[in-house]
Design an enzyme around this catalytic site. Structure first.
Site, PDB file in Angstrom:
ATOM      1  N   SER A  52      43.570  34.667  34.962  1.00  0.00           N
ATOM      2  CA  SER A  52      43.541  35.970  35.625  1.00  0.00           C
ATOM      3  C   SER A  52      44.948  36.372  36.020  1.00  0.00           C
ATOM      4  CB  SER A  52      42.663  35.889  36.882  1.00  0.00           C
ATOM      5  OG  SER A  52      43.343  35.145  37.871  1.00  0.00           O
ATOM      6  N   LYS A  53      45.069  37.612  36.425  1.00  0.00           N
ATOM      7  CA  LYS A  53      46.368  38.113  36.858  1.00  0.00           C
ATOM      8  C   LYS A  53      46.856  37.323  38.074  1.00  0.00           C
ATOM      9  CE  LYS A  53      48.349  42.210  38.796  1.00  0.00           C
ATOM     10  NZ  LYS A  53      49.490  41.406  39.236  1.00  0.00           N
ATOM     11  N   ARG A  54      45.897  36.921  38.908  1.00  0.00           N
ATOM     12  CA  ARG A  54      46.261  36.153  40.095  1.00  0.00           C
ATOM     13  C   ARG A  54      46.946  34.824  39.744  1.00  0.00           C
ATOM     14  NH1 ARG A  54      41.314  35.411  42.255  1.00  0.00           N
ATOM     15  NH2 ARG A  54      40.643  37.311  41.225  1.00  0.00           N
TER      16      ARG A  54
END
Ligand code: GLU
Length: 505
Positions: free
Chosen positions: A262-264
């Site tokens: 994910s972007k996280r």
């Protein structure tokens, strides 16, 4: 039967920046199309107006331009199957919705969100399907006349796909093999909404793949659950004969631990998940991109190509042409691929090593300019040749190479303590005098003369070379000494020696 022309499509929804997993999907489509002399289509799936993000489409196009992934037709590329933006195909979809309604493969439903919510509360595991549809507010329960009356009154409705229960659906996937699903697990999916006069993803996707003569649907694993429904839609339209072959690509997984990348994860571990820097128009948030972080597009392509596929041996470095030749869709892995961004850096390093020094100089010169340095291209090219094996990114060349462009003003204490002896100042002045006599300041000539002088004087090579390095570099690092002095030139070399002797006295 004649072989069908290979036609694939990349069909993003313009809901934001393109995720690196989407880039991998597009890349695999591209490799497959090129390998078979086929066509690659760029289609924009923008039927969900709530999720539309301005600028996303342009961003996606620019990303592929940077990466060198070329489309044969589609939005911004033209072609004979357009329009390629789904929001411009309303009238086409309406025809096909009507066809399903006329053939009894779909029906009209008026249930409001509140009514659906009530049913969900009242019926355990409620699903709008064969077991419940006769309890609902739709054309099947209301009858033709009443349905028409409600529509004439202006009541909003949706069109739902009528799924027959207990049918076996076979999805024949190139990567996953035969996936069998019983139709009873599916619900009567909404295919069309009168409110915006637009189809949902499923209908538009199937109709377009059919009309655009798509031969292979290569997409991320997250779409696998939709595939049985898509097979049923092909059946309902009577298009089984030209149904595309499916290939659902493995997920990209977090570098550490399990689960989808994910972007996280990128924010947390410090790597980009988008090809280009992205400025979110809603939140104003800026997310880093591979381009702005200093990756070479060829390196990104090579890195991504190996996330879910490999050539069956240990070969890792492959040009795009080699990838096109070697890629094999049927040998993609089913298991998710760990997104090892350290490996991504390694690829970039390798591509810098293989890239032409003059081309790298073109990239480094603007960075030098930012630091106020205007150096001739030949010098920059030579410096890159000497130093590029030490960096993973062009921008890191500054820290590594700056001593070639700016004289040291301070001298590393540790090196000084260890290398600068009582007699070093005197010896360096002698060295400067020797260098002063040289007309030919080439690496070879300097080396010859200086080494002879050292031998004649009976000095230790290290006792000369280490202080010499300190005077030119300011610390104990760097490439071969005479490489440095040759690049700096006679005047600068001698000036640096004399200045250091002054300072280090
Ligand atoms: N619009 C879908 C997406 O955003 C396309 C999925 C597919 O390729 O069928 O990925």
């Amino acid at each position: 039967m004649t072989e069908r022309k290979i036609r694939v499509r990349f069909a993003p929804s313009p809901t934001g920046a393109l995720h690196i997993g989407g880039v991998r999907t597009a890349l695999y489509n591209y490799l497959f199309a090129r390998q078979h002399g086929g066509d690659m289509i760029f289609r924009i799936e923008d039927t969900d107006s709530n999720r539309f993000v301005p600028g996303a489409e342009e961003y996606i196009i620019e990303s592929f331009k940077w990466l060198g992934i070329k489309f044969d037709e589609g939005v911004s590329f033209g072609g004979n199957y357009g329009p390629y933006r789904q929001s411009e195909r309303r009238e086409i979809y309406k025809q096909y919705v009507k066809q399903l309604l006329d053939n009894g493969k779909a029906y009209i439903a008026f249930d409001t969100p509140q009514e659906l919510e009530e049913k969900r509360k009242g019926i355990p595991n409620f699903q709008y399907d064969a077991s419940t549809r006769m309890l609902m507010n739709n054309s099947l329960t209301l009858g033709k006349e009443q349905t028409e009356a409600l529509i004439a009154e202006g009541k909003q409705y949706v069109v739902r796909f009528l799924i027959e229960p207990n049918e076996e659906i076979l999805v024949n996937d190139i990567i996953r093999g035969e996936v069998r699903v019983n139709s009873s697990v599916l619900d009567d999916k909404v295919l069309y909404k009168s409110a915006d006069e637009l189809p949902t993803y499923h209908l538009a996707n199937i109709v377009d793949d059919h009309l655009m003569e798509v031969s292979h649907v290569i997409r991320g694993e997250e779409w696998l659950p939709s595939a049985p429904l898509h097979v049923l839609l092909y059946r309902a339209f009577g298009w089984e004969g030209t149904m595309p072959r499916f290939a659902h690509l493995p997920l990209l997984l977090k570098p550490d631990g399990n689960g989808k990348l994910s972007k996280r994860d990128g924010d947390r571990l410090g790597f980009p998940v988008f090809p280009l820097e992205w400025h979110d128009p809603k939140t104003g948030e800026i997310s880093s991109g591979y381009r702005e972080s200093g990756y070479l597009p060829e390196a990104v392509i090579n890195f991504l190509a190996l996330l879910g596929w490999n050539p069956g041996n240990n070969q890792e470095l492959m040009t795009i042409d080699e990838l096109i030749k070697l890629f094999d869709l049927s040998h993609c892995s089913k298991a998710g691929a760990k997104f090892d961004f350290e490996k991504g850096k390694w690829f970039n390093h390798e591509y810098i090593l293989h890239k032409d020094n003059a081309e790298l100089a073109e990239m480094f010169i603007p960075i030098l300019k930012e630091h106020g340095i205007d150096a001739p291209k030949e010098k920059v090219t030579t410096v890159i040749g000497l130093m590029k094996d030490r960096v993973s990114f062009v921008k890191d060349l500054w820290e590594t190479c700056k001593f070639f462009f700016v004289a040291p003003t301070a001298y590393d204490e540790k090196t000084k303590k260890k290398r600068w002896k009582e007699c070093s100042g005197q010896q360096m002045l002698e060295l400067a005098d020797i260098l002063e006599t040289l007309d030919d300041f080439s690496l070879e000539h300097q080396e010859e003369v200086v080494m002879k002088w050292i031998a004649d004087k009976g000095y230790g090579v290290g006792d000369i070379m280490n202080p010499f390095r300190l005077t030119l570099v300011g610390e104990g690092k760097g490439p071969h000494m005479f490489d440095i002095s040759a690049v700096l030139g006679k005047e600068e070399t001698i000036a640096r020696i004399r200045r250091a002797v002054e300072v280090l006295k």
